[in-house]
Design an enzyme around this catalytic site. Structure first.
Site, PDB file in Angstrom:
ATOM      1  N   THR B 186       0.861  -1.178   0.000  1.00 30.38           N
ATOM      2  CA  THR B 186       0.000   0.000   0.000  1.00 30.38           C
ATOM      3  C   THR B 186       0.894   1.223   0.000  1.00 30.38           C
ATOM      4  O   THR B 186       1.921   1.255   0.676  1.00 30.38           O
ATOM      5  CB  THR B 186      -0.861   0.086   1.273  1.00 30.38           C
ATOM      6  N   GLU B 331      -5.719  -3.840   1.454  1.00 30.29           N
ATOM      7  CA  GLU B 331      -5.766  -4.793   2.567  1.00 30.29           C
ATOM      8  C   GLU B 331      -6.976  -5.735   2.478  1.00 30.29           C
ATOM      9  O   GLU B 331      -7.130  -6.628   3.300  1.00 30.29           O
ATOM     10  CB  GLU B 331      -5.836  -4.023   3.903  1.00 30.29           C
ATOM     11  N   LYS B 439     -13.743  17.827  12.737  1.00 32.28           N
ATOM     12  CA  LYS B 439     -14.477  17.770  13.997  1.00 32.28           C
ATOM     13  C   LYS B 439     -14.760  19.184  14.477  1.00 32.28           C
ATOM     14  O   LYS B 439     -13.868  19.894  14.911  1.00 32.28           O
ATOM     15  CB  LYS B 439     -13.690  16.964  15.033  1.00 32.28           C
ATOM     16  N   TRP B 444     -19.173  15.809  13.505  1.00 29.50           N
ATOM     17  CA  TRP B 444     -18.264  15.492  12.406  1.00 29.50           C
ATOM     18  C   TRP B 444     -18.794  16.106  11.109  1.00 29.50           C
ATOM     19  O   TRP B 444     -19.973  16.013  10.795  1.00 29.50           O
ATOM     20  CB  TRP B 444     -18.151  13.976  12.213  1.00 29.50           C
TER      21      TRP B 444
END
Lengths: 542, 542
Positions: B186, B331, B439, B444
């Site tokens: 990755t 992944e 935030k 959020w």
């Protein structure tokens, strides 16, 4: 060096969890033994499956203990599929069409500890329960109001009472994916039945294999009607594959006549149905006699026996329903092949397409196959060479329960007992059972091919071809025929009918024997052993 | 008690065997680095993959040793996929778009012993080979006539010479299905790259999962064009899933411009294509500017980054191509979710359908997911609650190669680093990367939502939203914007544009910063860390 991926076993409990979480609101509709239609959702099915698991805990059933069912296709049966296997026990689906003595033998052989039955099968249970020593708990699949009084079955409890006593909270255990999950006995035509013991791994892999676009092609958008019974190789795995994709499920219960099945298909907007030719014949007769049509049905998988060409043509050409002709075995979970077309068939005429679709089709990924001659030599995939079909793969048995019948494998391959050709495109065609093939002058004659031709004659209701001992040719084919009610035909007419049918002259039967019935086994298969016994003194004619 | 099913491991070699046997005549077409079109079949691919396996034996490569590739999508790369993994070695696909220093670092970290490269990457190989001590054999993916002279690379051999020296007969070894098969690093935005080490089991299960009708829906009837690179999480597994179903494969080589891809689609009658939004943007621009249409393309899976709504609309409504919006990670092998509609969406209007399709979709069977709050508490699937997305399943990593970066799992779940909502139907919507979420006042704000709105403004070419430290609200959103060539827009106009867009007032950015470029990483992802660094002294405004 191992990969570094998560070690998550393939478990049946994950299927019901997945269905609940991702398609919890999707319907499961059942025509019940009680006669009415029952509707609920995957989420409710999951909750009740967990009650089943808790009930089994309360009965102190150990991991691996067998829980038997004598039940039609319906929601309670589905809950048992998940509650029993998910909690680590083994679901044992009994075939209620067997003789009671055979059912009792199987229950004892399997050491079933619990037996759950639909009320349709109360007489059967009454006939066998005193002989089933291992069964500690008999459960009638109904609510308490319908529980039979004075049934004579000790401590009989209704399923609804049984599970209502337990909470719907339950944490599915995790264990090795090779753990046994379910058990189904084959009803062979000779000897005792033998049990195929499936595992969680084999069941989940089989579901992955079967939902593929070229196999069943199941999607969350489908409404799936398994007419094939859940006691017949797990309804070809549909209770599992349906959970994997989250489709709507429609269960026919005991009503398998054409009218009932057709009306259920229409009212529940069924898109995909699975069944054997005999049941589909009843369906087509109903549809055709009433000039009905299928308004939502798109595809049907037909297996269990070869799909007659006339049935294929009726579905494909009259009703615009794609037929997926399949082949499998109890020992194969059961799917081996399904017939779907390749891109290169696009240019074929309608008749040429049908000729491809008459074959049993291509192997699902996970099934390896080969055909071998008598001496074990592998034969080419040329569409002509016929040999015994051998298979291997992760959802094919390596042994039977309690090693009944000895090690079945040959060099790691399972001998199917079928004789087949495979063409260059990988399409399998079953030409016979190896024990039914007729060996004439060193060549093989397919009894099925003869029967299919005979069945195409308008006066023939049923046909069975067997080999009759012959002093010169070893065996010669003779065909036993049941004439349709009201029809008439002569031996000469019928033998003439075999000419110009792509048979070599030596493949044409020597004689026709008219009979009033052909002996059938419990699953509807012709008992050719018995027919051979009947005809063993038939004079050879050429 | 275990089931009695055959113990057949899931191996990548079975995929190529199956393709050869069942779909050996189906074509694989490649646009080559040499510029021409190469055609052959699955059968020929299988034969040459076995030559690769023999060549690796001759190099004395052990089981588990790494063979690296720097290659475009093409038939030779496909042969390496099967020859390397099938013979028990590990295929390591390198991303040639990384900086040479990073490529060299990865080669050394992986201890690659052989490195095969397309001639396009000769300069890259020349830049790094002297630093790659573990590489014993450099192979140029060409024939001897094109082998560069005086390349400076010791003992460089052409791939065609390398494999021609070895027979096409080879018996694939059998081994534990958990054996490592392939390795992909990755390219994180911070720290060293980390390797995901896939296994044979994870690869085959991922293929089973991905071909399902509601996921990619691949069939032997398809012609599949993977534009997503084979060095980018194995082209989303298509080299494997294509073999499983036996479809035609079409490889674009290095020519990823809209005209080349479109012409290949048309000439090869591609029915299914897979790509990232940036490449599809080039394709759509070409098609629209030339008033072309897709004559065979039916479906496209779009992933790697969120599919912009305008792109979705163009494919679905202008071109009648079904968009399968997907989400995954290196992944995760990589497929996590794909967006396909349920039956209950049939009644929706075109716009309502598109709003469902804008989501990343439903989990493929085999991926379990949950969303959790900061304190680890699981959040409801109500389509509103946003939390960090956690996943688990048999094709998701449990660790990185050489444990780089420490144990990534949290209670057995892999934290994706994405923030998402999941609705009651199981549809996932990625709202942000967890490190990019803003935030503000305990709530959020999704940076992606802000960016999507900004991108819908005709003057905006690119937009990136980040949180700026704020004394009262903790953070407040500010959006950095690249103006399209020739267009113009003011801060006030753009801020006004955010009104009436389903944002709460406090979610609207406080300010716009006009920039000439937004920093991108090697795989085209925005480097918000660098942007935050650039804008760290931006004054807060409200």
């Amino acid at each position: 060096m191992n990969g570094l991926m998560q070690d998550r076993p393939l478990l049946i409990s994950q299927l019901i969890d997945f269905a609940e979480r991702h398609n919890g609101g999707t319907e499961i509709v059942s025509r019940r033994v009680e006669g009415d239609i029952h509707r609920y959702t995957w989420a409710e099915c999951a909750q009740r499956a967990r009650r089943v698991a808790n009930a089994l805990d309360a009965e102190s059933l150990e991991s691996g203990d067998r829980v038997a069912t004598l039940a039609w296709n319906g929601y309670r049966h589905l809950e048992l599929y998940y509650g029993v296997s998910g909690s680590g026990r083994v679901l044992h689906t009994l075939n209620p069409r067997l003789h009671p003595d055979e059912v009792a033998w199987i229950v004892n052989h399997a050491d079933d500890r619990v037996l759950c039955f639909d009320l349709s099968f109360l007489p059967l249970v009454q006939a066998i329960h005193s002989r089933c020593d291992t069964v500690e708990r008999w459960v009638a699949l109904c609510d308490s109001s319908r529980l039979p009084v004075d049934s004579g079955i000790p401590d009989l409890i209704s399923y609804e009472d049984w599970i209502a006593a337990h909470p719907s909270r339950y944490v599915w255990p995790s264990f090795d994916e090779n753990t046994a999950s379910s058990l189904c006995y084959t009803s062979g035509t000779t000897g005792h039945p033998k049990g195929a013991l499936y595992s969680h791994r084999s069941t989940v892999l089989h579901a992955y294999g079967s939902v593929q676009p070229d196999i069943m092609g199941l999607s969350a958008r489908d409404a799936v009607l398994p007419v094939v019974p859940m006691f017949h190789v797990n309804a070809w795995g549909i209770p599992y594959s349906a959970a994997m994709v989250g489709c709507k499920l429609v269960f026919p219960g005991p009503a398998l006549d054409g009218k009932s099945v057709y009306e259920l298909m229409e009212s529940e907007q069924v898109t995909f149905a699975a069944g054997v030719p005999t049941v589909w014949q009843m369906l087509l007769s109903h549809v055709q006699s009433g000039a009905h049509s299928f308004s939502t049905l798109k595809r049907t998988v037909i297996g269990g026996a070869a799909c007659p060409p006339a049935m294929l043509r009726a579905f494909e050409q009259q009703h615009d329903v794609r037929v997926l002709h399949g082949w499998g075995m109890t020992e194969m979970s059961p799917i081996g092949t399904v017939c779907s077309l390749k891109k290169r068939h696009d240019g074929l005429s309608a008749d040429e397409r049908l000729r491809v679709l008459e074959k049993q089709g291509r192997a699902v990924y996970g099934v390896e196959m080969k055909i071998v001659a008598d001496d074990g030599r592998e034969l080419p995939w040329d569409g002509r060479s016929a040999g015994e079909l051998m298979v291997r793969g992760p959802w094919i048995v390596r042994d039977y329960f309690k090693s009944e019948g000895g090690d079945p494998l040959v060099d790691g391959w399972f001998p199917t007992g079928d004789v087949a050709t495979i063409d260059a495109d990988g399409y399998l065609q079953i030409t016979d059972r190896s024990k039914d093939v007729i060996k004439s002058g060193g060549e093989w004659i397919s009894s099925i091919e003869i029967e299919n031709i005979a069945m195409a004659h308008p006066a023939v209701g049923m046909a069975a071809c067997i080999g009759i001992k012959h002093p010169k040719w070893d065996e010669r084919p003779v065909v036993a025929v049941v004439v349709r009610p009201g029809a008439q035909v002569t031996t000469t007419e019928l033998l003439d009918f075999f000419r110009d049918k792509q048979l070599a002259k030596w493949q044409i039967p020597d004689d026709v024997v008219f009979v009033d019935t052909i002996p059938l086994g419990a699953t509807g298969k012709m008992l050719k052993t018995r027919l051979r016994e009947q005809l063993k003194d038939h004079p050879w004619t050429t």
